[in-house]
Design an enzyme around this catalytic site. Sequence first.
Site, PDB file in Angstrom:
ATOM      1  N   GLN A 173       0.832  -1.201   0.000  1.00 51.44           N
ATOM      2  CA  GLN A 173       0.000   0.000   0.000  1.00 51.44           C
ATOM      3  C   GLN A 173       0.866   1.250   0.000  1.00 51.44           C
ATOM      4  O   GLN A 173       1.743   1.386   0.852  1.00 51.44           O
ATOM      5  CB  GLN A 173      -0.890  -0.001   1.244  1.00 51.44           C
ATOM      6  CG  GLN A 173      -1.644   1.309   1.462  1.00 51.44           C
ATOM      7  CD  GLN A 173      -2.415   1.314   2.764  1.00 51.44           C
ATOM      8  OE1 GLN A 173      -3.498   0.782   2.861  1.00 51.44           O
ATOM      9  NE2 GLN A 173      -1.825   1.921   3.778  1.00 51.44           N
ATOM     10  N   GLY A 174       0.625   2.133  -0.927  1.00 48.88           N
ATOM     11  CA  GLY A 174       1.389   3.377  -0.987  1.00 48.88           C
ATOM     12  C   GLY A 174       0.518   4.566  -0.628  1.00 48.88           C
ATOM     13  O   GLY A 174       0.076   5.303  -1.503  1.00 48.88           O
ATOM     14  N   SER A 209       1.118   6.497   2.733  1.00 44.29           N
ATOM     15  CA  SER A 209       1.894   7.479   3.489  1.00 44.29           C
ATOM     16  C   SER A 209       3.011   8.064   2.643  1.00 44.29           C
ATOM     17  O   SER A 209       3.602   7.380   1.812  1.00 44.29           O
ATOM     18  CB  SER A 209       2.507   6.824   4.724  1.00 44.29           C
ATOM     19  OG  SER A 209       1.506   6.374   5.578  1.00 44.29           O
ATOM     20  N   SER A 233       4.881  -1.442   3.828  1.00 43.15           N
ATOM     21  CA  SER A 233       5.166  -2.837   4.173  1.00 43.15           C
ATOM     22  C   SER A 233       5.241  -3.659   2.892  1.00 43.15           C
ATOM     23  O   SER A 233       4.525  -3.376   1.933  1.00 43.15           O
ATOM     24  CB  SER A 233       4.048  -3.406   5.051  1.00 43.15           C
ATOM     25  OG  SER A 233       3.899  -2.626   6.200  1.00 43.15           O
ATOM     26  N   GLU A 270     -14.361  -1.176   9.249  1.00 43.55           N
ATOM     27  CA  GLU A 270     -13.782  -1.882  10.386  1.00 43.55           C
ATOM     28  C   GLU A 270     -14.510  -3.199  10.621  1.00 43.55           C
ATOM     29  O   GLU A 270     -15.670  -3.346  10.296  1.00 43.55           O
ATOM     30  CB  GLU A 270     -13.896  -1.021  11.652  1.00 43.55           C
ATOM     31  CG  GLU A 270     -13.140   0.276  11.571  1.00 43.55           C
ATOM     32  CD  GLU A 270     -11.635   0.078  11.497  1.00 43.55           C
ATOM     33  OE1 GLU A 270     -11.172  -1.061  11.688  1.00 43.55           O
ATOM     34  OE2 GLU A 270     -10.945   1.073  11.238  1.00 43.55           O
TER      35      GLU A 270
END
Lengths: 381, 411
Positions: free
Chosen positions: B133-134, B136, B168, B251
């Site tokens: 995931q990009g 931040s 990550s 969530e």
Amino acid sequence: MNFELSEEQLALRDTARDLLKQRWSPDRMRHALDAPPARVGDELWAELAALGWTGICASEDSGGSGGDVVTASVLAEEVGRALLPGPLLSAVVAGRVLDRAAGTASHADLLQDHCHSTRRVTLALDEPGANPGLVPTATTADPAAGGWSLTGTKICVPDAEGSDVILVSALAPDGPRLFAVASADVAVTPMRRLDAQATSEVVLDGVHVPADAVVCDETGVEDAFDFAALLAAADLVGTASASLDLAVAYAKDRVQFGRPIGAFQAVAHPLADASVDCEIARSLVYAAALAIEESRPETDAYVSAAKAWAGQATVKACETSLAVHGGIGFTWELDIHLHLRRARAGAASYGDTDFHLDRVAARVGEMDGYAVEAAGSGEDA
Amino acid sequence: MHLTFSPEDEEYRARLRAWLDGHHAELAGAAGLMAGGGAANILDAIGMAREWQRTLYEAGYVGLAWPKAYGGQEATLTQQVIVSEELSRRNTPPLINTIGLTILGPTLVQHGTEEQKQRFLPKILTAEELWCQGFSVPEAGSDLAALRTRAEIDGDTFVVTGQKVWTSMAPIADWCFLLVRTDPTAPRHEGISYLLCDMRAPGITVRPLRNAAGGIHFSEVFFEDVRVPAANLVGELHAGWQIARSTLGHERSGLAGVLSLESNLMRLWRTAATLPRGDGVALDDTAVRRELAQRWIELEGLRHLGFRTLSAQLAGREPGASASVGKLFASELRSRIAATALRVEGPLAQVAKKSPHTVDRGRWHAFYFDAIGHSIGGGTAQIQRNTIAERVLGLPRSVQGERAEGGGPGR
């Protein structure tokens, strides 16, 4: 899987909240701090009984409402929220204990009277020097002609003065039992709880009771204690919620440095933490209530979990709420200290936090996965 | 109120247990991976992890919530809980493609084109394509909307330039889903788009970062004129913020997290009952015993809060902000269990792994650092408190601007 309150339980919650708000004001607890301790008068007591609340966990045949333990915990939360003084919750415990002692004519009659408010029944478990009164030691029951002779001292008994019958735990030669004792036969001295609730010291000096005064044996005494501790936990959750509601409303309203103080994270974050702790407490109360209802073997651990956590969380929530109010929070006129008093007294009643932590530790150490014997081949690296 | 599963669900559980019983070898291999052994090198380890996810997928236990049309199971919520419970009970490692499974998958199901769903979803399930995931960027952690990585439109291609951080899986990922600024003149939350980028595209440089625990978990990813076909835009142009927000806010009951904490607490309790201390063991110490009891209470509180959230979902209601209550408590509980573990170790808490006298091969030190990472990744504890204060308690906003729920550094 359904771990939510039913429609009926939600309706009871709303009814209880509205009614107790109309019938009881926190002002009366404040007043009682400088006056005789607070108790529920006969008229209100009759109304609560007529609503079926004193016998909320007694079967309908016995004059009760036939509610389950979760339903009783819902009521207890509202009692705590409203700052209603005892002995409603010990009456609820007494109602369930008497219901389970069915079969004895005298207990059946007493339960009918209890549910219809013709006789008030309260519960005497605590003893001086013994932490929670789970196992009575200072009060003994010796076999005597045609019955038992009871000797010892009970303390922190919810409103024994206003009660007709007291269910007293005492240690018989073969283990603890609960006895139904007429309050006229014992010496009652008024005590006062930190939050101005009327409690009593009860001294039994060779009181003779008939053989059928026995309400239950050792298991029953522990059941009664668990149920009382659960309701104390639920009562705490109610008072925590009420005090948190006050603080949140104040944080939205009070402006300092040009903004509502709730917009400052130093105010908002402790309130967020308190609300998290409250939801965890409520979840533990439901878990414990369900465990009692289903007579699960690990009931003691869940009850003690609920009581230990509710005590800690409620004290913290009330202290946070007081701090959020600043100087005004420390005034006599504000209700926060009434909640804080109830939190501190409640946290110490029916087993303080350390007692319940020890009880949890003892049980969890035997559980699958926690006990060393159960480890075996599942060990990784 | 009851905590029992239906007979159909219990049957489902029995079938899963039987399947797990029949797959000892794969389980052992997967467990070895988790313990850091069993593979000659990192590439073998990744291969084994992919294999484990594929095996589990083929048995029908991956993509439980996804539509059948794209390889999912359309399983019920309770069945999803049962799978979490049973896998946790067997100590299986998390699936290697978890980021793709939990974040991108649901996003594509909701917002992707039919072509994107067909192209990407099945390979997420089988772990044939691993995802990172990009989101931040160096200047935008908790304040995700401040991101500056930009993409210019050149015909039917996006040209991406900038940097991502706390990514990550970047060195081993095949694909990256990322947020880029496509309209620098628009207000903060507008002008952001959601792209899918091939990690082998020219112009991408991955630089692994070593974390405080000493491990290499996340990386910096540099994009220099990286070309992404327009077909890899998810949703509308400039609508990336709303899309990211919709899945970050998605969530769950958090029950899977409870089970991972539970297995650690069980392990810790057994350690306390056997670790010599004075004339007895650590558990004989009243303070240690009470602290462990407190952790158990907190764990059960979290579990039963999860049951309430699950029940609300089963009744067709969105748990909404109340799920952030569980998320915050879970992250803090992990840290408290870690601190308790080091208390249980007592003086031996100073002894590193691979040293004489180390306790449990140093696992509690690893757990301790891991817990710190948990309290930051996917939304810091402070951001969670903001969310609770504003969305649960209704307090006024503490900071200007709009945040993604659960936004924050790294995944």
